[in-house]
Design a protein around this motif. Structure first.
Motif, PDB file in Angstrom:
ATOM      1  N   LEU A   1      -5.150  -0.117  -0.283  1.00  0.00           N
ATOM      2  CA  LEU A   1      -5.340   0.420   1.202  1.00  0.00           C
ATOM      3  C   LEU A   1      -6.335  -0.268   1.953  1.00  0.00           C
ATOM      4  O   LEU A   1      -6.465  -0.565   2.934  1.00  0.00           O
ATOM      5  CB  LEU A   1      -5.258   2.150   1.118  1.00  0.00           C
ATOM      6  CG  LEU A   1      -5.339   2.579   2.571  1.00  0.00           C
ATOM      7  CD1 LEU A   1      -3.905   2.447   2.880  1.00  0.00           C
ATOM      8  CD2 LEU A   1      -5.613   4.045   2.495  1.00  0.00           C
ATOM      9  N   LEU A   2      -7.661  -0.064   1.155  1.00  0.00           N
ATOM     10  CA  LEU A   2      -8.728  -0.756   1.601  1.00  0.00           C
ATOM     11  C   LEU A   2      -8.781  -2.197   2.116  1.00  0.00           C
ATOM     12  O   LEU A   2      -9.095  -2.480   3.158  1.00  0.00           O
ATOM     13  CB  LEU A   2     -10.158  -0.608   0.686  1.00  0.00           C
ATOM     14  CG  LEU A   2     -11.415  -0.656   1.094  1.00  0.00           C
ATOM     15  CD1 LEU A   2     -11.801   0.856   1.848  1.00  0.00           C
ATOM     16  CD2 LEU A   2     -12.421  -0.474  -0.247  1.00  0.00           C
TER      17      LEU A   2
ATOM     18  N   VAL B   1      -0.655   8.589   5.024  1.00  0.00           N
ATOM     19  CA  VAL B   1      -2.120   7.999   4.849  1.00  0.00           C
ATOM     20  C   VAL B   1      -2.089   6.619   5.416  1.00  0.00           C
ATOM     21  O   VAL B   1      -3.239   6.336   6.091  1.00  0.00           O
ATOM     22  CB  VAL B   1      -2.351   8.022   3.609  1.00  0.00           C
ATOM     23  CG1 VAL B   1      -3.811   7.069   3.186  1.00  0.00           C
ATOM     24  CG2 VAL B   1      -2.859   9.632   3.142  1.00  0.00           C
ATOM     25  N   VAL B   2      -1.042   5.797   5.393  1.00  0.00           N
ATOM     26  CA  VAL B   2      -1.030   4.388   5.651  1.00  0.00           C
ATOM     27  C   VAL B   2      -0.939   4.275   7.261  1.00  0.00           C
ATOM     28  O   VAL B   2      -1.776   3.532   7.713  1.00  0.00           O
ATOM     29  CB  VAL B   2       0.062   3.642   5.210  1.00  0.00           C
ATOM     30  CG1 VAL B   2       0.288   2.409   5.486  1.00  0.00           C
ATOM     31  CG2 VAL B   2       0.069   3.633   3.673  1.00  0.00           C
TER      32      VAL B   2
ATOM     33  N   MET C   1      -6.006   3.193  -3.661  1.00  0.00           N
ATOM     34  CA  MET C   1      -6.833   3.402  -2.546  1.00  0.00           C
ATOM     35  C   MET C   1      -7.424   1.799  -2.218  1.00  0.00           C
ATOM     36  O   MET C   1      -7.890   1.334  -1.230  1.00  0.00           O
ATOM     37  CB  MET C   1      -7.960   4.091  -2.988  1.00  0.00           C
ATOM     38  CG  MET C   1      -7.741   5.522  -2.842  1.00  0.00           C
ATOM     39  SD  MET C   1      -6.858   5.977  -1.474  1.00  0.00           S
ATOM     40  CE  MET C   1      -8.191   5.850  -0.343  1.00  0.00           C
TER      41      MET C   1
ATOM     42  N   TYR D   1      -7.365  -5.005  10.398  1.00  0.00           N
ATOM     43  CA  TYR D   1      -8.582  -5.164  11.209  1.00  0.00           C
ATOM     44  C   TYR D   1      -8.374  -6.353  11.677  1.00  0.00           C
ATOM     45  O   TYR D   1      -8.645  -6.852  12.981  1.00  0.00           O
ATOM     46  CB  TYR D   1      -9.607  -4.708  10.559  1.00  0.00           C
ATOM     47  CG  TYR D   1     -11.009  -5.130  11.465  1.00  0.00           C
ATOM     48  CD1 TYR D   1     -11.307  -4.063  12.530  1.00  0.00           C
ATOM     49  CD2 TYR D   1     -11.801  -6.052  11.095  1.00  0.00           C
ATOM     50  CE1 TYR D   1     -12.603  -4.388  13.115  1.00  0.00           C
ATOM     51  CE2 TYR D   1     -12.910  -6.278  11.784  1.00  0.00           C
ATOM     52  CZ  TYR D   1     -13.392  -5.593  12.792  1.00  0.00           C
ATOM     53  OH  TYR D   1     -14.585  -5.808  13.310  1.00  0.00           O
TER      54      TYR D   1
ATOM     55  N   MET E   1      -6.714   3.483  12.340  1.00  0.00           N
ATOM     56  CA  MET E   1      -8.194   3.417  12.250  1.00  0.00           C
ATOM     57  C   MET E   1      -8.583   2.174  12.233  1.00  0.00           C
ATOM     58  O   MET E   1      -9.720   1.771  13.126  1.00  0.00           O
ATOM     59  CB  MET E   1      -8.626   4.154  11.034  1.00  0.00           C
ATOM     60  CG  MET E   1      -9.427   5.556  11.195  1.00  0.00           C
ATOM     61  SD  MET E   1      -9.353   6.416   9.715  1.00  0.00           S
ATOM     62  CE  MET E   1     -10.364   5.217   8.691  1.00  0.00           C
ATOM     63  N   ALA E   2      -7.950   1.250  11.582  1.00  0.00           N
ATOM     64  CA  ALA E   2      -8.454  -0.104  11.550  1.00  0.00           C
ATOM     65  C   ALA E   2      -8.345  -0.873  12.972  1.00  0.00           C
ATOM     66  O   ALA E   2      -8.871  -1.691  13.362  1.00  0.00           O
ATOM     67  CB  ALA E   2      -7.588  -0.954  10.434  1.00  0.00           C
TER      68      ALA E   2
ATOM     69  N   ALA F   1      -4.485   5.119   8.416  1.00  0.00           N
ATOM     70  CA  ALA F   1      -5.408   4.106   8.190  1.00  0.00           C
ATOM     71  C   ALA F   1      -5.217   2.838   9.210  1.00  0.00           C
ATOM     72  O   ALA F   1      -6.024   2.269   9.457  1.00  0.00           O
ATOM     73  CB  ALA F   1      -5.108   3.482   6.737  1.00  0.00           C
ATOM     74  N   CYS F   2      -4.040   2.640   9.506  1.00  0.00           N
ATOM     75  CA  CYS F   2      -3.454   1.389  10.460  1.00  0.00           C
ATOM     76  C   CYS F   2      -4.252   1.705  11.777  1.00  0.00           C
ATOM     77  O   CYS F   2      -4.550   0.874  12.232  1.00  0.00           O
ATOM     78  CB  CYS F   2      -2.347   1.145  10.565  1.00  0.00           C
ATOM     79  SG  CYS F   2      -1.312   0.457   9.178  1.00  0.00           S
TER      80      CYS F   2
ATOM     81  N   SER G   1       0.833  -1.047   0.053  1.00  0.00           N
ATOM     82  CA  SER G   1      -0.030   0.066   0.084  1.00  0.00           C
ATOM     83  C   SER G   1       0.624   1.157  -0.193  1.00  0.00           C
ATOM     84  O   SER G   1       0.630   2.363  -0.637  1.00  0.00           O
ATOM     85  CB  SER G   1      -0.681  -0.103   1.268  1.00  0.00           C
ATOM     86  OG  SER G   1      -1.581  -0.971   1.213  1.00  0.00           O
TER      87      SER G   1
ATOM     88  N   LEU H   1      -6.586  -2.292   5.102  1.00  0.00           N
ATOM     89  CA  LEU H   1      -7.132  -1.962   6.230  1.00  0.00           C
ATOM     90  C   LEU H   1      -7.851  -3.143   6.974  1.00  0.00           C
ATOM     91  O   LEU H   1      -7.972  -3.426   7.974  1.00  0.00           O
ATOM     92  CB  LEU H   1      -8.456  -1.045   5.846  1.00  0.00           C
ATOM     93  CG  LEU H   1      -8.185   0.637   5.874  1.00  0.00           C
ATOM     94  CD1 LEU H   1      -9.042   1.314   5.476  1.00  0.00           C
ATOM     95  CD2 LEU H   1      -7.905   0.851   7.596  1.00  0.00           C
TER      96      LEU H   1
END
Lengths: 111, 881
Positions: free
Chosen positions: B767-768, B853-854, B764, B775, B860-861, B857-858, B512, B771
């Motif tokens: 990345l999704l 961003v990565v 993206m 998670y 958040m996940a 994202a991590c 990512s 994520l």
């Protein structure tokens, strides 16, 4: 136990016996085992557990061919017949067997 | 395996029920016969049967051994596994659907890319024996790769030692037929005969059509062009089309599926090579100047290897170039396969590798995600698998079964992926047409890309490979447990596959980061290109390519047209390409500098609003007479005369390689006096930036071989259409192309925008997927460590400590993945960055932004599992087991 009323077949000899038995005429499975038992005067007993797998194996090799026919009871039975390839294989195996048994006999006698 | 054997196996597989019945019947019959025998020997009916049964032993065992002897066990096992897998998917449909959708997405995108790759690189042309077709390329001693002259083609045509036949073609001319853009292929008369391409209506071109220069004016249309332009009208045969001002009779339509030996652009109309002088500006192909314009494609003699054929060809080319200067003589000859539009060479693969790698990474990330899900499922099934292992199931058998499940999931994923790939290609083409600058769409030719056997083979192989890829590791992992442990009923944390799962997530984060950095680099480059001011007035300028014989009339018509306020000419239209370079030297110096040069008419600088900073512009007299004067750009002046004022000085001009070409226009300007300086401006698509060293020589608006530019009043697109229509009446066939200059600027930006959108979307998506991967791993971690966490909470750890514990774990994963991703991005920038103009591959902002961003994202996940951990009730957790 030093006395045997019947002996187990050597590995690989069952194929030879089946092919030889079928040389005369097509037969079903039971008749093959009965014939081997009779001719060997009850010394060679062919167990079902090895006979049928062997028959199917030989069929896959193309040495014998199975066909449905009507048995002496009037019931449908699977008859096995020697194919030309089986006939050639029988010659080869017979020759091998004679060579081998001759060799063993000589060793037993002279060694 | 004999044919008989195969037949029996197939029969056993396909007629399973029947074969099984026959086996029962055969064994039954045996027992029956034995019973009869015992009866005959005098036993009672019941005893006889019982004895026969006893002698027979276990029927099931015998049957099993018969099946073994038949060698059909493999299939039996497969059937069992498949049935089992389908049952278990039915129990957990969400899992199955998620896996199928994830893999389908990855497979679909990759198949779309492969389909395009297949069309241009793998799929052979629809001609006779395409693999014997080779194009001849040659290099001079100075490393230039020129085309061929007509005379050279003539000598090769009469030599049949390497090629059985050769054809000549020119790069398709762009022209307008009935007002619409068409690509015209000038080809030798044997073109269609050599390729073995027939006509669908009428006839193709024949050698007699190209018998002498200026001969018959005939044309052959492609099927697509015939359909598009004339709606497949059968009355087209015999009609005269005005092509480059020449009325050409249509004699045939080529069969569907053949659009020339190039796919970008495809050819719409073919005319005999002998019309070259009538249709082209510049030197006559058949005249004494012998311009180099031809591409030569030949059919190798049967049995001739392309490697061997190069040596006689080099000999031929050395002979043909013997009379030229040393630098221009042939040094090497290369044969390039013309079986496909783009030859499959290491260079092609290298150039395409960023795209292939980007999409491949998405598939890998998808695989990693699914592998993670399989692992999680494996953990849930650990009890079941443990029991089966303890009961004596072979590990190989279990691994085989788990792999069967993966491959079974990959099959519907492949089917869905195929649908996605078709939709992606469809959408890609329509988005391209919707977003292209309007004047470019006319030039776009998209070849149909039907899926063929190669595409299907790719799908099947990719699907099975991904199935094994995402299934193998989890299968090995979950069956590894010790039997003793499991016999005790211990399915706990001891063999948790967390290291493997973490490794998968780190790989995802790496990918990512790489993709996102690429996307941000491209986005920022796009911005830079968009914001770049070339220093030229473009918004109301229109450029025209016109035919030399119509030039005088067109210029006159434009001069009196009410919409036109200014008119000028330039040997290379600004923003439409790169002007050639010459070597400029100041007197008394021996160090020449390289400058781009243009012949421009006197109104050029005024039209483009380029201010004269010193001296003056050209006068009309200088322009008409071609007086040896020059105007320099500020940068050129500063480099030539760093110490004094340039205006009034004299410089020497020489062709860049130092050689004078006889009768060349540039010879008139060998020594020029500088009459003015203009502000720097970027008229070229080069990477020089605004500080362009440029020199301008005077030329008149009607000088041949130059482009016209006009400044118009009113809305530019309306003006363009009005001018085009007016000129079509005044000088039919005189205008080859007419464009707004703005479109060139937009066209320059377009590839950046495409690359940025594609890489952004792919990034993206990656990345999704990452994520969900993060998670999943952390959720699993929380479940696994809930006892430990509960103890901490029970001992007084507060909520924040627990949250920090879980989020810290995700940061640790990111901390491993980030640097690897950044390193890979740096490596990719080194490898590919220099190949693209105006691309700043080492853009620190992009690196920081991508990484940032990565990380976000991590975090958040991981926040969801972290909160779940914080909400754990220690009492009930600790009591659970």
């Amino acid at each position: 136990m030093t006395q045997h009323s019947s002996i187990d077949l050597l590995q690989g000899t069952l194929d030879l016996l089946i092919l030889r038995t079928l040389q005369a005429e097509p037969m079903h499975g039971w008749a093959i085992s009965d014939r081997i038992q009779q001719i060997s005067q009850d010394i060679l007993q062919v167990g079902q557990g090895s006979l049928y797998p062997a028959l199917h194996r030989l069929e896959h090799r193309g040495w014998i061919r199975a066909e449905w026919g009507v048995s002496e009871l009037g019931r449908r039975a699977r008859f096995y017949r020697l194919t030309p390839a089986g006939r050639r294989q029988l010659d080869v195996e017979t020759a091998d067997w004679e060579k081998m048994s001759g060799a063993i006999a000589r060793v037993l006698k002279l060694a | 395996m004999t044919a008989r054997d195969l037949w029996l196996r197939l029969r056993a597989l396909l007629l399973r029920g029947r074969v099984e019945r026959e086996m029962h019947e055969e064994l039954d019959f045996h027992v029956e016969m034995q019973t009869r025998k015992h009866l005959a020997a005098g036993l009672g009916a019941v005893d006889a049967r019982r004895l026969a049964r006893a002698q027979f032993g276990s029927t099931a065992l015998v049957e099993d051994r018969v099946r073994d002897a038949r060698g059909i066990h493999l299939f039996e096992t497969l059937f069992q596994d498949l049935r089992y897998a389908i049952r278990s998917f039915r129990r957990t449909p969400t899992f199955a659907v998620t896996v199928v959708a994830t893999i389908a997405l990855g497979l679909g995108l990759n198949t779309a890319i492969f389909t395009i790759f297949n069309t241009y690189v793998l799929k052979p042309f629809d001609v006779r024996d395409p693999h014997a077709l080779y194009e001849v390329k040659w290099l001079t001693r100075s490393g230039v790769a020129p085309r061929f002259t007509w005379a050279e083609f003539e000598t090769l045509r009469h030599d049949d030692s390497t090629f059985s036949e050769v054809l000549a073609q020119q790069h398709p001319l762009i022209t307008r037929i009935d007002g619409r853009i068409a690509f015209v292929g000038l080809v030798s008369g044997n073109y269609f005969r050599l390729l073995g391409v027939d006509a669908e209506a009428g006839r193709t071109l024949m050698p007699s059509d190209a018998a002498r220069p200026g001969g018959d004016a005939v044309a052959v249309l492609s099927h697509t062009f015939w359909q598009r332009q004339f709606a497949g009208d059968p009355a087209i045969l015999g009609r005269k089309l005005l092509i480059q001002g020449q009325p050409c009779e249509v004699v045939g339509v080529v069969r569907e599926g053949f659009v020339g030996l190039d796919l970008a652009p495809t050819t719409d109309v073919w005319v005999p090579m002998t019309l070259a002088h009538q249709m082209q500006n510049g030197a006559d192909l058949f005249g004494p100047e012998q311009p180099r314009r031809l591409d030569i494609v030949g059919r190798l003699r049967p049995g001739m290897a392309s490697r061997i054929a190069t040596s006689p060809l080099l000999l031929w080319m050395e002979n043909a170039t013997r009379h030229l200067g040393k630098d221009d003589q042939a040094r090497s000859v290369e044969l390039i396969s013309r079986a496909t539009a783009i030859p499959l060479s290491p260079m092609t693969v290298f150039a395409l590798s960023p795209v292939l790698a980007g999409f491949g990474l998405v598939l890998l990330i998808a695989c990693a995600n699914v592998a993670n899900m399989m692992l999680a499922r494996g953990m849930a099934r650990q009890r079941e698998i443990g029991i089966r292992l303890t009961l004596g199931a072979g590990r190989g058998r279990l691994v085989g079964q788990l792999l069967t499940e993966s491959v079974l999931l990959a099959v519907p994923a492949a089917a869905l992926g195929f649908v996605i790939s078709r939709a992606t290609i469809q959408a890609g083409v329509s988005v391209m047409f919707a977003t292209l600058p309007s004047e470019f769409t006319e030039f776009m030719r998209v070849v149909p890309m039907p899926p063929d056997a190669r595409v299907f083979a790719f799908m099947v192989v990719a699907a099975i490979a991904t199935g094994v890829l995402f299934g193998l590791a989890p299968a090995l992992q979950t069956t590894r447990a010790g039997v003793v442990q499991m016999a005790r009923g211990d399915f706990g944390s001891d063999f948790g596959p967390s290291r493997l799962r973490s490794a998968l997530v780190v790989a995802q984060i790496t990918a990512s980061v790489l993709l996102l950095i690429t996307a941000v680099v491209l986005a920022r480059s796009t911005q830079r290109v968009a914001a770049f001011d070339p220093g030229l007035r473009t918004h109301d300028v229109i450029s025209l390519d016109v035919r030399d014989e119509a030039r005088q009339r067109i210029v006159s018509a434009l001069e009196v047209h009410p919409l036109v306020t200014r008119i000028a000419s330039a040997s290379t239209i600004p923003l439409d390409g790169m002007a050639p370079t010459v070597a400029a030297t100041r007197p008394g110096s021996s160090a020449p500098i390289r400058v781009r040069y243009r012949y421009v008419s006197e109104g050029y600088f005024d039209l483009f609003d380029v201010p004269i900073v010193a001296g003056r512009a050209f006068t009309r007299e200088e322009a008409v007479a071609g007086t040896p004067v020059a105007i320099l750009s500020e940068t050129a002046a500063a480099r030539l005369f760093p110490d004094r004022h340039a205006v009034g000085e004299t410089i020497r001009i020489a062709p860049n390689n130092g050689k004078l070409v006889p009768a060349a226009r540039i010879n008139r300007f060998a020594t020029v006096r500088i009459v003015g300086l203009v502000r720097d401006h970027a008229a070229d698509l080069a990477n020089d930036g605004p500080a362009t060293a440029a020199v301008h020589f005077p030329s008149s608006a009607i000088a041949s071989n130059s482009g016209l530019v006009v400044r118009v009043t009113g809305e530019p697109e309306a003006a363009r259409r009005t001018l085009d229509a007016a000129l079509a009446i005044a000088v039919p066939g005189g205008v080859e192309e007419i464009h707004k200059l703005q479109e060139f600027a937009a066209g320059r930006l377009y590839p950046f925008r495409v690359a940025y959108w594609v890489s952004g979307a792919v990034g993206m998506l990656a990345l999704l997927l990452t994520l969900t991967g993060v998670y999943g791993v952390l959720s699993y971690l929380v479940t696994q460590r809930r006892k430990e966490i509960s103890i901490r909470v029970a001992l007084g750890a507060n909520v924040w400590a627990v949250v920090a514990l879980v989020m810290g774990q995700s940061l640790r994963l990111a901390a491993t993945g980030l640097p690897i991703g950044v390193l890979l991005a740096l490596g990719a920038a080194r490898l590919f960055g220099w190949r693209v103009l105006m691309l700043q591959a080492f853009d620190p902002v992009a690196y920081v932004a991508g990484a940032f961003v990565v990380v976000i994202a991590c975090l958040m996940a991981s926040s969801f599992p972290a909160l779940r951990a914080a909400r754990l009730d220690p009492m009930s957790t600790l009591r659970a087991d």
